[in-house]
Enzyme design. Structure first.
Site, PDB file in Angstrom:
ATOM      1  N   SER A 106      16.932  77.098  45.355  1.00 16.43           N
ATOM      2  CA  SER A 106      15.764  76.235  45.092  1.00 16.43           C
ATOM      3  C   SER A 106      15.586  75.847  43.632  1.00 16.43           C
ATOM      4  O   SER A 106      14.763  74.977  43.333  1.00 16.43           O
ATOM      5  CB  SER A 106      14.483  76.921  45.569  1.00 16.43           C
ATOM      6  OG  SER A 106      14.439  76.920  46.974  1.00 16.43           O
TER       7      SER A 106
ATOM      8  N   TYR B  72       7.086  79.547  44.956  1.00 12.77           N
ATOM      9  CA  TYR B  72       6.640  79.623  46.345  1.00 12.77           C
ATOM     10  C   TYR B  72       5.165  79.995  46.424  1.00 12.77           C
ATOM     11  O   TYR B  72       4.355  79.522  45.638  1.00 12.77           O
ATOM     12  CB  TYR B  72       7.506  80.624  47.140  1.00 12.77           C
ATOM     13  CG  TYR B  72       8.972  80.368  47.002  1.00 12.77           C
ATOM     14  CD1 TYR B  72       9.505  79.107  47.259  1.00 12.77           C
ATOM     15  CD2 TYR B  72       9.830  81.367  46.586  1.00 12.77           C
ATOM     16  CE1 TYR B  72      10.869  78.870  47.142  1.00 12.77           C
ATOM     17  CE2 TYR B  72      11.195  81.142  46.476  1.00 12.77           C
ATOM     18  CZ  TYR B  72      11.700  79.885  46.748  1.00 12.77           C
ATOM     19  OH  TYR B  72      13.023  79.652  46.631  1.00 12.77           O
TER      20      TYR B  72
ATOM     21  N   TYR C 253      20.537  67.709  50.469  1.00 10.70           N
ATOM     22  CA  TYR C 253      19.707  68.853  50.077  1.00 10.70           C
ATOM     23  C   TYR C 253      20.529  70.151  50.062  1.00 10.70           C
ATOM     24  O   TYR C 253      20.477  70.930  49.108  1.00 10.70           O
ATOM     25  CB  TYR C 253      18.517  68.965  51.033  1.00 10.70           C
ATOM     26  CG  TYR C 253      17.688  70.198  50.852  1.00 10.70           C
ATOM     27  CD1 TYR C 253      16.798  70.325  49.791  1.00 10.70           C
ATOM     28  CD2 TYR C 253      17.796  71.273  51.734  1.00 10.70           C
ATOM     29  CE1 TYR C 253      16.036  71.471  49.619  1.00 10.70           C
ATOM     30  CE2 TYR C 253      17.041  72.417  51.572  1.00 10.70           C
ATOM     31  CZ  TYR C 253      16.155  72.510  50.509  1.00 10.70           C
ATOM     32  OH  TYR C 253      15.415  73.648  50.339  1.00 10.70           O
TER      33      TYR C 253
ATOM     34  N   LYS D 220      15.796  72.283  42.999  1.00  8.42           N
ATOM     35  CA  LYS D 220      14.653  71.374  43.178  1.00  8.42           C
ATOM     36  C   LYS D 220      14.124  70.895  41.829  1.00  8.42           C
ATOM     37  O   LYS D 220      13.565  69.802  41.721  1.00  8.42           O
ATOM     38  CB  LYS D 220      13.539  72.080  43.954  1.00  8.42           C
ATOM     39  CG  LYS D 220      13.892  72.419  45.392  1.00  8.42           C
ATOM     40  CD  LYS D 220      12.768  73.203  46.081  1.00  8.42           C
ATOM     41  CE  LYS D 220      12.946  73.341  47.576  1.00  8.42           C
ATOM     42  NZ  LYS D 220      13.854  74.429  47.990  1.00  8.42           N
TER      43      LYS D 220
ATOM     44  N   VAL E 122      16.231  81.506  46.238  1.00 13.74           N
ATOM     45  CA  VAL E 122      16.563  82.687  47.051  1.00 13.74           C
ATOM     46  C   VAL E 122      17.939  83.250  46.719  1.00 13.74           C
ATOM     47  O   VAL E 122      18.319  84.312  47.224  1.00 13.74           O
ATOM     48  CB  VAL E 122      16.480  82.440  48.576  1.00 13.74           C
ATOM     49  CG1 VAL E 122      15.051  82.198  49.026  1.00 13.74           C
ATOM     50  CG2 VAL E 122      17.389  81.315  49.001  1.00 13.74           C
TER      51      VAL E 122
END
Lengths: 303, 303, 303, 303
Positions: free
Chosen positions: B63, B239, B188, B66, B257
């Protein structure tokens, strides 16, 4: 930087925005405040004060009271408060029951209503004469003995407070209130009804800009606690618009439906702006714009 | 400050925590990473690099990708991305469908999976050869030409991605994806599978510590964009533990993660820490502790 | 009772309501059906058939297919299906992901889309040549060999099915599908695309009026199963309007977005009504009214 | 059918189940009821009564009171009550605030607590001396003048009622209560605290088996209303287990946490069973089993 000039510029530039938005109507005494009010005050850690507009007019601090209640609770019982309230953004509106129900009575953070009710319950357990202690704390932070609450607003809150009464009863049902629902609500509404001006609120928040120490009031909390209160303000201080406030303004801030917003520039200054008409998220419309202009002009932001 | 010494201290102090937590098991190639890995790197805006542990071993950025996707999207289309994705903390887990359903297909922020899928869709529309553009951007940020993605992890992600496939289909149903679900997911998963080391990631984030400018890569984004990316990281980067991360660490950060976390000290430095075992919120257990030690020892925090 | 006359009366009285409501537009071949269609058929356990309007025109059975799929699944694997799907009203819309997420992938009942996908998965495991088996079952129930599905609608469903694809992926993520998402969706869309007339559907449901036995098809399910299917229809058969349907019509019923509704008067008869325009809850507007008139006129209701 | 024998058989067969489950502990006087109690009564429309076990011992009717309150409200104001309360299964637990919040203060149905509070508010507006009117109605239905409420239970309910107080305040906040929260709660708790035996409850429900007419009390409601009350009972009468109850028992029924369940066989009889220990859904464990045995043995079910 010439803060006087910057405040004057901001005051000029926000003129078209003053009065835009809605005035909350669920509490009659709030509904009757003229919507064209605007004030702003800035208090540096060096001791300077800058003001513009109606910065000395007192207004109902409403949810800004949650900031002082959290500070008092951290002073009295330390980090054990986090057993009964979280410190995560809620992602839902400030008075939602849904999340509280799913999360079994542990409010997301101390700045949504449910969380503030738990903090009020903690203060009732640990403060001697809790109402006096609360006012005394604000007087100590500002050095201004006349700070008090509005009985008219307090009574109107009690009358209108069905949603908060629902939250308090749900907390009680989950065992997360030790005092009676009515005692907790009474204390919570009292805090919301405290009247302060922009200048007084900027002064009262100075310890958050001073790593816990205020030139006016000495050491209020530890450096660690000050930083952490700022962190909770940044992630949770402006209801369900905390992300947008961080994005636009870039400072820890706490707003109230009375139209006030306090903000902190760590190591430099504390600010307060006031204008009663609110945007959709429940934060002062012109006030948010003024703070956005402030960080754009001064390039002061925590980022 | 003697950062070398501080990193050594941290490395020593986190030893008992390394390996604690859970290794994600839904992607076989991630599950096989030894849990005793730990690395940390720090890159100052002055050009100094400090490292400790396995800071040069590449891992799956997951992530953290992102963050780079958001940056690329802001470069390509500017703030118009906010029409299709919000910037509020979600208050729910990173892959929740519930909120996306209630909010009619507009993801809460670009750092939850649904938001990153929308950003991927935007990049597919505006980047020329999107996969090449993504890798090229990372190579440009770091000056390291060998950065690429792991085909093994990429393929494993595709195979395991039912939850993300559900999110993408829901976005498509709400009309918030222009490309096909499979194309968006493919892009993605590709991003998640990029392999970088702590040192490379710290370097890649240096522009966020430099008001948009990296000594290594020149002006990456405007000062304004850099601040805003930091703001979104602080409120949404870890998160459903963003509040706790702000409270403990006090820096804008983005986790993955794969066990990596990047963090930014505005005007001073960027950091990256890596240790594969995760806490309940899905952030590296030892990594979070290391960053907490770092800000405690250095008193560097945005608050 | 003179059912012929009653049907004529109803046909006359619903005229002003025919065409009211919305035609679903997400599947082009459904959107093009003229909205002024209306048909009704009634099949008694004594073997009599009564019809009115376009009762012999075939239409897309859509969610009525869930009733036959459930029946087939109960025949093949018995009550073990309840380990993977519940039998409670959902209280949310028929394609909601929220409840499925909260309840960890166990759909509320077999008549919402998620539940029907699980039933489709069960049939794929236990039926020999599942598509043939499904059509064969309908042909056996009605004695009509020409019953088949519309390839046009089937293909349109596959193309439009993002929401169902999201549901299937979420089920897969929770481990409640054994077959691939695409295989399950393919089978589900095939079932929805079956074309039958009011007369054929009334005949196909006769076993539910006959304690499991149909004069046309013999023993279809046990008495116990027949009663239980009726119970699930009554509490869950008309999406999020099951309570209102029970209140107004008072019969077990199952509707489809194709505009059909089947209903059962235990020990007496099965009915089907069809009119394509739908009310807010997704049930045929004129069809619901016609059934309400039927039970008012005949005093036939399970209550 | 030999109902005497059937009741004896059931009494024998449920012996091992009596006492299984949990006794609600939030109301002390309920918690002290011995868990080995069991009674069952059956009242036919022909005037026959059959009983077994402790069928004449009075217990707290709790939520069964909602059935009589709804009936009274329909008598007093007719179907206009549906403007303020829905008639759909809730899909959530009986005292949930979440759904009420999402649906803006309109309770899903009159048999969840929020709905019953709205019905209580309606009765307070339209009944003369509402408490007397309520008791008078029950006395009229049964012909038994001694029916009254338990002051002990009533007071315990008031003390324990935080969840209901939360619901009532939320309803008030949404403007769906005309009387004060405390008046509505007082009336609601009074109703819950009424004490009746299985025999008396079976008699009181006889009008629902008689198309609105009771041999004991004459015409109670119209045929239409009687059918509709039965419909609401079937879809909403047993909390979040209405689907399962319809599936297993197949009769309209209404349960209470006092361990009672009433059920109706239209045109034939009304029943009541009582055993205090509850299953997970909050319905009497042995009571549900007894009713399931009853419909299995007699083949009486609406399906």
């Amino acid at each position: 930087m010439n803060y006087r000039e910057i405040l004057e510029e901001i005051f000029h530039e926000v003129q078209p925005m003053i009065g835009r938005g809605r005035i909350p109507d669920y509490i009659p005494p709030l509904a009757s405040i003229p919507r064209d009010k605007f004030g702003m005050a800035l208090q540096t850690t060096d001791g300077d004060t800058f003001q513009v507009g109606e910065s000395k007019e007192r207004f109902s601090i409403q949810s800004i009271s949650k900031l002082f209640a959290l500070t008092l609770a951290l002073r009295l019982v330390g980090t054990s408060i986090w057993k009964r309230v979280g410190r995560e953004p809620s992602g839902t509106s400030f008075n939602s029951l849904t999340q509280l129900e799913y999360e079994q009575g542990i409010p997301r953070n101390p700045f949504i209503n449910a969380g503030a009710l738990v903090v009020a319950d903690i203060l009732l357990s640990h403060a001697d004469k809790p109402k006096d202690a609360y006012l005394e704390f604000l007087r100590q932070l500002t050095g201004i003995a006349s700070i008090t609450y509005s009985k008219t607003i307090y009574r109107a809150e009690i009358k209108a407070g069905h949603r908060n009464r629902a939250l308090a009863n749900l907390l009680k049902d989950f065992g997360n209130l030790q005092h009676s629902v009515e005692d907790v609500l009474d204390y919570y509404f009292f805090q919301c009804a405290v009247m302060m001006s922009c200048k007084e609120l900027a002064q009262a928040c100075l310890f958050l800009a001073g790593q816990g120490v205020s030139p006016l009031a000495g050491e209020v909390v530890s450096r660690r606690h000050a930083k952490r209160i700022n962190a909770v303000m940044l992630t949770c201080g402006t209801y369900d618009a905390a992300g947008d406030f961080a994005y636009r303004v870039g400072l820890p801030g706490k707003s109230g439906v009375g139209g006030g917003i306090v903000a902190v520039v760590p190591d430099k200054m504390s600010l307060c702006v006031w204008s009663p008409a609110l945007n959709k998220a429940g934060n002062s419309y012109a006030g948010t714009k003024a703070l956005e202009l402030f960080t754009t002009k001064t390039r002061l932001s925590v980022f």
